[in-house]
Write a protein that holds these residues in place. Structure first.
Motif, PDB file in Angstrom:
ATOM      1  N   LYS A 182      -1.507  -5.099   9.111  1.00  0.00           N
ATOM      2  CA  LYS A 182      -1.848  -5.557   7.779  1.00  0.00           C
ATOM      3  C   LYS A 182      -2.546  -4.110   7.198  1.00  0.00           C
ATOM      4  O   LYS A 182      -2.988  -3.196   7.366  1.00  0.00           O
ATOM      5  CB  LYS A 182      -3.031  -6.567   7.761  1.00  0.00           C
ATOM      6  CG  LYS A 182      -2.359  -7.993   7.999  1.00  0.00           C
ATOM      7  CD  LYS A 182      -3.538  -8.894   7.971  1.00  0.00           C
ATOM      8  CE  LYS A 182      -2.923 -10.318   8.385  1.00  0.00           C
ATOM      9  NZ  LYS A 182      -4.178 -11.284   8.564  1.00  0.00           N
ATOM     10  N   THR A 183      -2.083  -4.165   5.782  1.00  0.00           N
ATOM     11  CA  THR A 183      -2.469  -3.054   4.897  1.00  0.00           C
ATOM     12  C   THR A 183      -4.131  -3.528   4.268  1.00  0.00           C
ATOM     13  O   THR A 183      -4.504  -4.789   4.459  1.00  0.00           O
ATOM     14  CB  THR A 183      -1.763  -2.885   3.735  1.00  0.00           C
ATOM     15  OG1 THR A 183      -1.731  -4.217   2.791  1.00  0.00           O
ATOM     16  CG2 THR A 183      -0.417  -2.704   4.091  1.00  0.00           C
ATOM     17  N   ASP A 184      -4.722  -2.753   3.611  1.00  0.00           N
ATOM     18  CA  ASP A 184      -5.848  -3.144   2.841  1.00  0.00           C
ATOM     19  C   ASP A 184      -5.415  -3.926   1.866  1.00  0.00           C
ATOM     20  O   ASP A 184      -4.418  -3.932   1.519  1.00  0.00           O
ATOM     21  CB  ASP A 184      -6.798  -1.751   2.457  1.00  0.00           C
ATOM     22  CG  ASP A 184      -7.588  -1.257   3.323  1.00  0.00           C
ATOM     23  OD1 ASP A 184      -7.646  -1.767   4.636  1.00  0.00           O
ATOM     24  OD2 ASP A 184      -7.637   0.146   3.099  1.00  0.00           O
ATOM     25  N   THR A 185      -6.403  -4.801   1.108  1.00  0.00           N
ATOM     26  CA  THR A 185      -5.958  -5.534   0.102  1.00  0.00           C
ATOM     27  C   THR A 185      -5.735  -4.847  -1.011  1.00  0.00           C
ATOM     28  O   THR A 185      -6.375  -4.293  -1.686  1.00  0.00           O
ATOM     29  CB  THR A 185      -7.210  -6.607  -0.168  1.00  0.00           C
ATOM     30  OG1 THR A 185      -7.397  -7.360   0.936  1.00  0.00           O
ATOM     31  CG2 THR A 185      -6.404  -7.826  -1.076  1.00  0.00           C
ATOM     32  N   LYS A 187      -5.495  -4.987  -4.889  1.00  0.00           N
ATOM     33  CA  LYS A 187      -5.931  -5.911  -5.969  1.00  0.00           C
ATOM     34  C   LYS A 187      -5.518  -5.534  -7.282  1.00  0.00           C
ATOM     35  O   LYS A 187      -5.645  -4.028  -7.604  1.00  0.00           O
ATOM     36  CB  LYS A 187      -7.508  -6.004  -5.846  1.00  0.00           C
ATOM     37  CG  LYS A 187      -7.983  -6.538  -4.691  1.00  0.00           C
ATOM     38  CD  LYS A 187      -9.522  -6.682  -4.576  1.00  0.00           C
ATOM     39  CE  LYS A 187     -10.037  -7.380  -3.379  1.00  0.00           C
ATOM     40  NZ  LYS A 187     -11.370  -7.541  -3.365  1.00  0.00           N
ATOM     41  N   ILE A 199      -1.156   3.027  -0.173  1.00  0.00           N
ATOM     42  CA  ILE A 199      -2.009   1.910   0.397  1.00  0.00           C
ATOM     43  C   ILE A 199      -2.418   2.261   1.910  1.00  0.00           C
ATOM     44  O   ILE A 199      -1.453   2.536   2.702  1.00  0.00           O
ATOM     45  CB  ILE A 199      -1.549   0.474   0.494  1.00  0.00           C
ATOM     46  CG1 ILE A 199      -0.899   0.307  -1.066  1.00  0.00           C
ATOM     47  CG2 ILE A 199      -2.574  -0.546   0.711  1.00  0.00           C
ATOM     48  CD1 ILE A 199      -1.875   0.348  -2.095  1.00  0.00           C
ATOM     49  N   ALA A 200      -3.917   2.357   2.119  1.00  0.00           N
ATOM     50  CA  ALA A 200      -4.293   2.304   3.445  1.00  0.00           C
ATOM     51  C   ALA A 200      -3.780   1.225   4.439  1.00  0.00           C
ATOM     52  O   ALA A 200      -4.091   0.216   3.948  1.00  0.00           O
ATOM     53  CB  ALA A 200      -5.809   2.915   3.465  1.00  0.00           C
ATOM     54  N   GLN A 202      -5.131  -1.244   7.435  1.00  0.00           N
ATOM     55  CA  GLN A 202      -6.403  -1.656   7.991  1.00  0.00           C
ATOM     56  C   GLN A 202      -6.970  -0.988   9.351  1.00  0.00           C
ATOM     57  O   GLN A 202      -5.783  -0.592  10.263  1.00  0.00           O
ATOM     58  CB  GLN A 202      -6.532  -3.234   8.378  1.00  0.00           C
ATOM     59  CG  GLN A 202      -6.597  -4.015   6.984  1.00  0.00           C
ATOM     60  CD  GLN A 202      -6.568  -5.491   7.297  1.00  0.00           C
ATOM     61  OE1 GLN A 202      -6.772  -5.852   8.648  1.00  0.00           O
ATOM     62  NE2 GLN A 202      -6.439  -6.323   6.605  1.00  0.00           N
ATOM     63  N   LYS A 203      -8.102  -0.325   9.424  1.00  0.00           N
ATOM     64  CA  LYS A 203      -8.297   0.362  10.772  1.00  0.00           C
ATOM     65  C   LYS A 203      -8.664  -0.645  11.976  1.00  0.00           C
ATOM     66  O   LYS A 203      -8.833  -1.950  11.648  1.00  0.00           O
ATOM     67  CB  LYS A 203      -9.793   0.825  10.588  1.00  0.00           C
ATOM     68  CG  LYS A 203      -9.613   2.025   9.380  1.00  0.00           C
ATOM     69  CD  LYS A 203     -11.282   2.714   9.330  1.00  0.00           C
ATOM     70  CE  LYS A 203     -11.356   3.819   8.071  1.00  0.00           C
ATOM     71  NZ  LYS A 203     -12.590   4.317   7.905  1.00  0.00           N
ATOM     72  N   ARG A 214      -1.369   6.236   8.761  1.00  0.00           N
ATOM     73  CA  ARG A 214      -2.600   5.354   8.452  1.00  0.00           C
ATOM     74  C   ARG A 214      -2.496   4.820   7.260  1.00  0.00           C
ATOM     75  O   ARG A 214      -3.445   4.118   6.695  1.00  0.00           O
ATOM     76  CB  ARG A 214      -3.812   6.431   8.315  1.00  0.00           C
ATOM     77  CG  ARG A 214      -4.105   6.959   9.935  1.00  0.00           C
ATOM     78  CD  ARG A 214      -5.362   7.702   9.849  1.00  0.00           C
ATOM     79  NE  ARG A 214      -5.554   8.125  11.293  1.00  0.00           N
ATOM     80  CZ  ARG A 214      -6.845   8.974  11.682  1.00  0.00           C
ATOM     81  NH1 ARG A 214      -7.599   9.287  10.527  1.00  0.00           N
ATOM     82  NH2 ARG A 214      -6.933   9.236  12.852  1.00  0.00           N
ATOM     83  N   ALA A 215      -1.350   5.152   6.387  1.00  0.00           N
ATOM     84  CA  ALA A 215      -1.233   4.643   4.975  1.00  0.00           C
ATOM     85  C   ALA A 215       0.234   4.728   4.800  1.00  0.00           C
ATOM     86  O   ALA A 215       1.321   5.079   5.248  1.00  0.00           O
ATOM     87  CB  ALA A 215      -1.755   5.432   3.921  1.00  0.00           C
TER      88      ALA A 215
END
Length: 315
Positions: A182-185, A187, A199-200, A202-203, A214-215
């Motif tokens: 998954k990516t970061d949300t 918004k 988009i980064a 998720q770690k 990482r992105a």
């Protein structure tokens, strides 16, 4: 209740006394907080220089108790100053052993701290790790989004993700449970145009997982929507006995939403409207409801006229 009345001289003396007392308290407090103390804080561990040939799993929590030597001021504000400032622990020696002694890295840890304090001890001092063979797996990127569109605007086509797949490496038993990453949300508020951004991802929650890259670059096509109406011929399905069937009307008006970009190209070939003869055969329907079973992506049917059709069967 008795009221003590003071003369002007007595009030002046009391004011001087209170002022001196306040200055004395502040002077004592300043002197006390300027002294050096030892105190304990909780700090997050951040691993760096991970081993490339061995996958690992930490056998302890990702926080340690650090005994810090600093001023009373630092002790007073330790809850604020030390938040989000992890301890960087070097793991390059894990290529040949399964534990790390943090005290051997205190000099490097203190040298890279951006606060005027000194860590003199850590608990636990030794970190242990469990090892397994490292494997590599490619999984698709899953976009996590929270998008609020402006009125009459919406997503108009598939998301474009570059790269669409990421490479993860780690223990086989962990990677077996991972089917996407998954990516970061993302918004957005009142979105009314295409979104293109970096988009980064998720770690990893596990310290023994690595994700590359990482992105990703994400494109979300956005367009304004309007309504369009077409006449679509009705197709009779489940006519297994090949009856000669006449339907009335032979076409229905389908009203649907479409983006302004696609509006001119929309025609009846993009749609399929059907009536199921099984509803008559098994349920005794005298009229057949019409359903749209095929239409362009990101379009939505808002109305069908008429919703049911009459039919005549000639055996």
């Amino acid at each position: 209740m008795a009221i003590i009345k003071l003369s002007a001289i007595e009030r002046r003396r009391l004011s001087v006394f209170v002022t001196c007392l306040v200055f004395a308290v502040f002077a004592w407090l300043f002197t006390a907080l300027s002294n050096t103390y030892k105190f304990t804080i909780r700090q997050i561990i951040n691993y760096k220089n991970l081993p490339q040939k061995r996958a690992f799993y930490p056998l302890q929590a990702d926080t340690v108790s650090a005994i810090v030597q600093g001023t009373g001021w630092q002790m007073l504000f330790s809850k604020v100053d030390y938040n989000n400032k992890p301890i960087n622990v070097d793991l390059h020696t894990l290529e040949t052993k399964n534990f790390i002694v943090i005290s051997q890295q205190l000099k490097q840890i203190n040298a890279k701290k951006d606060l005027n304090h000194e860590i003199i001890a850590l608990n636990p001092d030794t970190l242990f790790f469990d090892f397994s063979n490292r494997i590599i797996k490619r999984v698709p990127v899953e976009v996590v989004s929270d998008i609020q569109y402006q009125k009459q605007f919406s997503q108009s086509n598939d998301l474009m993700i570059k790269p669409r797949y990421v490479t993860i490496s780690g223990p086989a038993e962990v990677l077996a449970k991972i089917t996407s990453w998954k990516t970061d949300t993302v918004k957005l508020q009142n979105a009314n145009e295409d979104f293109i951004g970096r988009i980064a991802l998720q770690k990893p929650k596990e310290g023994n997982l690595a994700v590359i890259p990482r992105a990703v670059t994400l494109t979300i096509p956005v367009d304004e929507y309007t309504e369009k109406t077409l006449e679509i011929p009705v197709k009779v399905i489940n006519n297994q006995r090949y009856y000669d069937i006449k339907v009335f009307p032979q076409k229905v008006k389908v009203t649907f939403t479409t983006s302004l970009t696609d509006y001119p190209e929309m025609n009846e070939d993009d749609f399929e409207a059907v009536a199921d003869l099984d509803l008559w055969r098994h349920n005794g329907y005298n009229t057949l409801p019409v359903k749209v079973t095929r239409m362009p992506s990101y379009s939505k049917v808002t109305k069908i006229e008429p919703q049911v059709i009459d039919f005549i069967i000639k055996k």
